[in-house]
Every structure is written in structure tokens, then in C-alpha cells.
Design an enzyme around this catalytic site. Structure first.
Site, mmCIF file in Angstrom:
data_model
loop_
_atom_site.group_PDB
_atom_site.id
_atom_site.type_symbol
_atom_site.label_atom_id
_atom_site.label_comp_id
_atom_site.label_asym_id
_atom_site.label_seq_id
_atom_site.Cartn_x
_atom_site.Cartn_y
_atom_site.Cartn_z
ATOM 1 N N LYS A 306 32.076 -22.780 -17.684
ATOM 2 C CA LYS A 306 31.205 -21.712 -18.339
ATOM 3 C C LYS A 306 30.398 -21.193 -17.187
ATOM 4 O O LYS A 306 30.264 -19.846 -17.029
ATOM 5 C CB LYS A 306 30.343 -22.086 -19.452
ATOM 6 C CG LYS A 306 31.412 -22.447 -20.583
ATOM 7 C CD LYS A 306 30.510 -22.534 -21.824
ATOM 8 C CE LYS A 306 31.697 -22.783 -23.011
ATOM 9 N NZ LYS A 306 31.014 -23.113 -24.201
ATOM 10 N N ASP A 347 29.237 -17.495 -27.841
ATOM 11 C CA ASP A 347 28.881 -18.638 -28.653
ATOM 12 C C ASP A 347 27.271 -18.083 -29.067
ATOM 13 O O ASP A 347 26.746 -18.438 -30.320
ATOM 14 C CB ASP A 347 28.566 -19.436 -27.758
ATOM 15 C CG ASP A 347 29.800 -20.450 -27.293
ATOM 16 O OD1 ASP A 347 30.545 -20.182 -28.102
ATOM 17 O OD2 ASP A 347 29.760 -21.070 -26.364
HETATM 18 P P1 NAP Z 1 27.424 -30.267 -22.076
HETATM 19 O O1 NAP Z 1 27.141 -29.071 -21.515
HETATM 20 O O2 NAP Z 1 28.282 -31.311 -21.800
HETATM 21 O O3 NAP Z 1 26.173 -30.698 -22.940
HETATM 22 C C1 NAP Z 1 26.154 -31.995 -23.670
HETATM 23 C C2 NAP Z 1 24.890 -32.117 -24.177
HETATM 24 O O4 NAP Z 1 24.920 -33.383 -24.977
HETATM 25 C C3 NAP Z 1 23.890 -32.647 -23.180
HETATM 26 O O5 NAP Z 1 22.499 -32.180 -23.628
HETATM 27 C C4 NAP Z 1 23.661 -34.108 -23.089
HETATM 28 O O6 NAP Z 1 22.337 -34.567 -22.736
HETATM 29 C C5 NAP Z 1 24.223 -34.340 -24.549
HETATM 30 N N1 NAP Z 1 24.428 -35.807 -24.710
HETATM 31 C C6 NAP Z 1 25.613 -36.259 -24.439
HETATM 32 N N2 NAP Z 1 25.976 -37.496 -24.784
HETATM 33 C C7 NAP Z 1 24.564 -37.804 -25.186
HETATM 34 C C8 NAP Z 1 24.048 -39.190 -25.930
HETATM 35 N N3 NAP Z 1 24.798 -40.228 -25.912
HETATM 36 N N4 NAP Z 1 22.900 -39.159 -26.394
HETATM 37 C C9 NAP Z 1 22.166 -38.102 -26.268
HETATM 38 N N5 NAP Z 1 22.705 -36.767 -25.795
HETATM 39 C C10 NAP Z 1 23.720 -36.830 -25.553
HETATM 40 O O7 NAP Z 1 28.399 -29.906 -23.642
HETATM 41 P P2 NAP Z 1 28.353 -28.229 -24.351
HETATM 42 O O8 NAP Z 1 29.168 -27.161 -23.811
HETATM 43 O O9 NAP Z 1 26.836 -28.045 -24.565
HETATM 44 O O10 NAP Z 1 28.928 -28.685 -25.915
HETATM 45 C C11 NAP Z 1 28.241 -29.643 -26.761
HETATM 46 C C12 NAP Z 1 28.817 -29.680 -27.781
HETATM 47 O O11 NAP Z 1 28.892 -28.485 -28.634
HETATM 48 C C13 NAP Z 1 30.574 -30.088 -27.788
HETATM 49 O O12 NAP Z 1 30.805 -30.956 -28.737
HETATM 50 C C14 NAP Z 1 31.106 -28.808 -28.027
HETATM 51 O O13 NAP Z 1 32.597 -28.997 -28.626
HETATM 52 C C15 NAP Z 1 30.192 -28.233 -29.060
HETATM 53 N N6 NAP Z 1 30.669 -26.621 -29.130
HETATM 54 C C16 NAP Z 1 30.849 -26.109 -30.046
HETATM 55 C C17 NAP Z 1 31.211 -24.792 -30.057
HETATM 56 C C18 NAP Z 1 31.548 -24.158 -31.424
HETATM 57 O O14 NAP Z 1 32.149 -22.948 -31.348
HETATM 58 N N7 NAP Z 1 31.278 -24.785 -32.638
HETATM 59 C C19 NAP Z 1 30.931 -24.074 -29.111
HETATM 60 C C20 NAP Z 1 30.516 -24.609 -27.860
HETATM 61 C C21 NAP Z 1 30.129 -26.154 -27.814
HETATM 62 P P3 NAP Z 1 22.242 -34.988 -21.216
HETATM 63 O O15 NAP Z 1 21.712 -33.617 -20.567
HETATM 64 O O16 NAP Z 1 21.010 -36.149 -21.197
HETATM 65 O O17 NAP Z 1 23.404 -35.387 -20.475
#
Ligand code: NAP
Length: 514
Positions: A306, A347
Site C-alpha cells: 500500500k 478503507d
Molecule cells: P499490518 O500493516 O501488517 O499491521 C498488522 C498489525 O497487527 C500491527 O499493528 C501489528 O503490531 C499487529 N499485530 C500482529 N500480530 C500481533 C500480535 N501477535 N499481537 C499484537 N499485535 C499484533 O496489517 P494491516 O494491513 O493493517 O491489516 C491488519 C488486518 O486488517 C488484517 O487482518 C487485514 O486482513 C485486515 N484488513 C481488513 C480490511 C477489510 O476490508 N475488512 C481491509 C484492510 C485490512 P506491530 O506493529 O507490533 O507489529
């Protein structure tokens, strides 16, 4: 019109009945021709009789293929063994419509050439070459050499795609063909060569029967014909892709393609894996845009690209919406007829739209500080909400607060946890295939469970599965829940509109992902 070939692996002559039943399903799903993959058969008892049953009892024409180990199959015998089988078939008058013979064997084996000739004119020769590792170094020479062999009715070249760029090269092979040609790339990155084979002038596209793929990256006949509308695609078809790594789990292709079909919009939407890193993103998008025949008209961007998408559009001199700038992330790119780019983040408004209460005056605890959090925070702050960030890695939360540079966005404080109207999870905790599928982000971040009870809404961004541990926990204490599929559909609706100018069939989308 290009054919849809269902490729069916038949392990032994004893499996003819189940193979024929698979062929019936494939024909119902839209296959025009069946490729019988009989790799292990040469030298087996009853092979010729069983081939006769396959060829004569199938309701559509047949391609007979013995694929050797060196070209991705199971056959490890000699050309003579294949020649003997063909001789018997010829003598008994069993004539599949085509027989696929590998070019190296054909060139080396006089008995094989003689046996094919003896089968008679009703059996056309498909001369083929496969590279399971990557693009053959002598690609163009191999194509020219096979094309020059008079006996070949069709030539086939297939290799494992290392990136989406390989697909464009396969299209170049098709566009400059000297005779009927199949040019396809195996693996996930080769999907465009299967879906767009017809409009690029290929002789056929292979797809998997109900028994599963016979080569890496084959989609099923049903997917090819119904989801990707293989027969309706033409030179005018606008192409849309979702780029990410991983990308195969995405439900965007199902949803967007069904929207295109419902609206009668001449477009197709495909998942394309792009390896992590700016360089691979830049190279892939650059190649897809440079090929005017590909007609790339839009991109959906997911993890981990992104931020790369934002940079790409900026460097290309395109326009970027204010909300995407603010979020520092782009999930939607629109390509106009002249190749001009505009970028957005759908989003952010999707979260605001589906929040379940009015943002102005609301206090929201955002869990996470990744890409989804950036979009959520940018959208919510712009809409007038007060947002506190809680994240496992404090530095990342701090960086997000600094990037927003707005007094309405601050770091969460574990000593002051009361008064949140919404708990919004943007972490990937609870996601299928994610870092902690069974986890609840409230617990992972050391927050107290009573926060869920106190809030009016618990908003979950994760959509696979729909009922995450957080969703279950919130429901158990009676709090209103917004599930990730609501956000997904709201952002997908905006993408659909940005690309087509139309409203999607929202209700049928809902049913589709139910
Ligand atoms: P990302 O950039 O990789 O961010 C992941 C986040 O999760 C970070 O804040 C990370 O913390 C945290 N995290 C990961 N493992 C963890 C753990 N074991 N304990 C605590 N925190 C943890 O991912 P993203 O793009 O933001 O996406 C996040 C989620 O949103 C995904 O499941 C994605 O599928 C979903 N999503 C859904 C939509 C929709 O349309 N519904 C759209 C976009 C995203 P750290 O910073 O500490 O690593």
C-alpha cells in the site's frame, strides 16, 4: 474462438470410469475439449483399450498427453514406449482429436514420428515444450523452431512464471504467432495467461477438472468460464488486478467479477502475487502499464504494497486523494485511457461509513498501527472522532501519531482506559493464517476485558473468519459488533464505483460472501 480444455489426470487404465465422470462435470462447467493426462500408461496392460474408451465415450473431443518428468509430468520412460502405444491406437482406429508430443522427443525419435503419422490425418499434432523452473533462455528460438515444423497443427510453450511480467511475454508470443499457439505461464503469477488466453488469440486455455489441477496455477473450468467469463473477454476488456503477497486468499476477485457480470461491464479482475519490496512492485506495475494491449484500468492494492502504491503514483505524476495522502497508503489505483493514474484509499471512508455511530464527539480506541490502522485513523480523525492508538510495538504507534499530526489522535494510555465508544481492531490477531488466529487483540495488548462491555460498538477489521475471537467475546457481553465483511464490502463498493462509474449489486455481494 479459443477452446477451454479440461485437463484430467488418469492414473491408470483402471481409472477410466471416474475420469469419464470427471469429464462430464467439466463439460457441464463449460469445457470444449478434454486433455487426458495418461503419463503412466505407456507399457501398462490394457492401455490402448482404455484410451479407446476415453476417446470414444467422452462427449467432446480429446487431447491425449503423456507428459515426461523433465517437462513437469510423471512419465520417465522412452519415446519408443509412447510410439508403441500410438502404433496400437493407430491400428485399432482410435483417433483422439489431438495428441500432445514434446518437441525434444519428436525431434529425436523417428519411431515416434512414424507412429503419429500412422494414426492418420484425424489426429492433429500439438508440439509442446515446458519449463518448470522459469522462462526458457531460448524462448523465442524454441517457438520459431516448433512453428517451423510442418506437421505441428498447434504449438505449445509453457513455463513457470516468476512474476506477472512473464504473462506479458507470453502474450507477445501469441500476438506474433505463425500458427495456432498455446502460450501460458504456470504458477499463481501466470493466471492472466489462462484467463486472457482467448482474447490474446491462443488456441486454447487449460483448466482443472474436478479432480484438481494437473499443472501449477490452473484454475478450475468453472472459475475460468463463470468467474472470469473467459468467453466474453475481448480486445476491449478492461483489466483489473489485486496485487499483494499473499493474494490467493482474497475474496475481491469473486466479488468484483460478479459485480462486473451483473452490471454487464466489460472487465475482468484477477489476483496477482507481487513479491515484497518496492523494486518488484515498481517493475510489475510498470510492465503491466506499458503493455497497451493488456488494458490495465485499475489496481486493488493489499499487503505489503500500500505504501509502494502511493510512491508509485506520486513518482508517475498521478493524483492522490487527500485521504490516501493522509493515511500514507493507497489501496485503489485508477488508470485512465491515456495511462494517467489516480490513487485513493477506500478503507478509510468505508470504516467511517460502517462505524455504527457518528464520529464527531466519539472516542475510539484503535488497536494496531499498521496499514489498516493508518486508513482508519486518517478517516476517523477527518470525520471528527477522537482516536487513541494501542499497539504491540510502541514505536510504531508513536510514528502513526506523529504522521497524523492532529490533536485528535494520541497514544493510548493504559492508565486511562474508560470512556471509549468504539473499540476498533486493526491488528491481524484473529485472522485465519495470520500471526495468532486464536488470539484476542484485547488480551494480546494487555487491555482489560471490561472495555468490550463498556463500549457501544466493537469494530473488527479482520474478515476471515467473520467470527473472530474478538467478535465472539464482544457478542458474549452483548456489545454491538461490526464485522470485517461490512468494511470489506463498503470499501469494495467504492472501488467498483471508481473503476466503472456504476453502483455494484450490493445485496447479491452480501449473499455471495455469506
Ligand atoms: P499490518 O500493516 O501488517 O499491521 C498488522 C498489525 O497487527 C500491527 O499493528 C501489528 O503490531 C499487529 N499485530 C500482529 N500480530 C500481533 C500480535 N501477535 N499481537 C499484537 N499485535 C499484533 O496489517 P494491516 O494491513 O493493517 O491489516 C491488519 C488486518 O486488517 C488484517 O487482518 C487485514 O486482513 C485486515 N484488513 C481488513 C480490511 C477489510 O476490508 N475488512 C481491509 C484492510 C485490512 P506491530 O506493529 O507490533 O507489529
Amino acid at each position: 474462438m479459443a477452446l477451454v480444455a479440461a485437463s484430467i489426470h488418469v492414473p491408470s487404465p483402471g481409472d477410466v470410469e471416474s475420469a469419464l465422470s470427471q469429464s462430464c462435470s467439466a463439460v457441464e462447467d463449460g469445457a470444449d475439449i478434454i486433455e487426458w493426462r495418461i503419463d503412466a500408461w505407456p507399457g501398462m496392460d490394457g492401455a490402448a483399450d482404455a484410451v479407446a474408451i476415453l476417446v470414444n465415450d467422452a462427449s467432446v473431443p480429446s487431447i491425449l498427453t503423456v507428459r515426461s518428468v523433465s517437462e513437469g509430468g510423471d512419465f520417465d520412460g522412452s519415446a519408443d514406449e509412447i510410439a508403441q502405444l500410438l502404433e496400437v491406437l493407430g491400428s485399432t482406429g482410435t483417433c483422439p482429436r489431438y495428441i500432445d508430443l514434446e518437441a525434444p522427443m519428436w525431434l529425436e525419435s523417428e519411431p515416434l514420428r512414424m507412429a503419429w503419422k500412422a494414426m492418420g490425418e484425424d489426429t492433429g499434432l500439438i508440439l509442446s515444450r515446458h519449463d518448470m523452473l522459469g522462462r526458457p533462455g531460448d524462448l523465442l528460438r524454441a517457438v520459431a523452431e516448433m512453428s517451423s515444423i510442418e506437421e505441428a497443427a498447434v504449438i505449445k510453450i509453457a513455463w513457470r512464471a516468476r512474476s506477472a511480467r512473464d504473462s506479458i511475454e507470453a502474450f507477445d508470443v501469441l500476438r506474433t504467432r505463425a500458427k495456432p499457439t498455446i502460450a501460458l505461464c504456470m504458477g499463481e503469477a501466470g493466471l492472466p495467461t489462462r484467463v486472457l488466453a482467448g482474447r490474446e488469440g491462443a488456441f486454447l486455455s487449460f483448466a482443472a477438472g474436478t479432480g484438481g489441477p494437473t499443472a501449477p496455477g490452473q484454475c478450475s473450468v468453472r472459475e475460468l468460464v463463470s468467474r472470469y467469463r473467459f468467453r466474453e473477454l475481448d480486445a476491449e476488456t478492461a483489466v483489473y488486478c489485486i496485487l499483494g503477497d499473499p493474494v490467493s486468499h482474497s475474496i475481491s476477485p469473486i466479488v468484483q467479477n460478479s459485480g462486473f457480470a451483473d452490471a454487464g461491464f466489460n472487465g475482468v479482475f484477477m489476483p496477482l502475487p507481487v513479491a515484497p519490496g518496492w523494486e518488484s512492485f515498481k517493475a510489475t506495475v510498470g510492465v503491466l502499464l506499458a503493455d497497451s494491449g493488456f488494458r490495465l484500468r485499475g489496481l486493488c492494492i493489499t499487503l505489503p504494497h500500500k505504501e509502494h502504491a502511493l510512491r508509485f503514483v506520486k513518482e508517475a505524476g498521478g493524483t492522490i486523494s487527500e485521504i490516501a495522502q493522509r493515511a500514507g497508503a493507497v489501496n485503489t489505483i485508477i488508470v485512465d485511457e491515456e495511462g494517467g493514474l489516480s490513487a485513493d484509499n477506500t478503507d478509510a471512508p468505508a470504516i467511517v461509513e460502517t462505524l455504527g455511530l457518528d464520529p464527531p464527539g466519539s472516542r475510539i480506541a484503535v488497536l494496531g498501527a499498521g496499514g489498516a490502522a493508518r486508513a482508519a485513523v486518517a478517516g476517523l480523525v477527518e470525520a471528527g472522532a477522537r482516536v487513541d492508538i494501542f499497539n504491540r510495538t510502541p514505536q510504531r504507534a508513536q510514528a502513526l501519531v506523529e504522521a497524523m499530526d492532529d490533536h485528535m489522535c494520541t497514544l493510548g494510555d493504559l492508565d486511562e482506559l474508560t470512556g471509549y465508544d468504539v473499540i476498533l481492531n486493526t491488528t491481524s490477531v484473529g485472522m485465519e493464517g495470520g500471526p495468532d488466529p486464536e488470539g484476542n487483540p484485547i488480551e494480546c495488548l494487555g487491555l482489560p476485558g471490561w472495555m468490550l462491555e463498556e463500549a457501544s460498538v466493537v469494530y473488527e477489521c479482520v474478515y476471515a473468519p467473520r467470527n473472530t475471537p474478538l467478535v465472539e467475546a464482544a457478542r458474549a457481553v452483548g456489545t454491538t459488533v461490526v464485522t470485517g465483511d461490512m468494511m470489506f464490502l463498503a470499501q469494495a463498493r467504492r472501488q467498483f464505483h471508481a473503476w466503472t462509474g456504476l453502483e455494484p449489486p450490493f445485496e447479491s455481494w452480501r449473499q455471495l460472501i455469506d
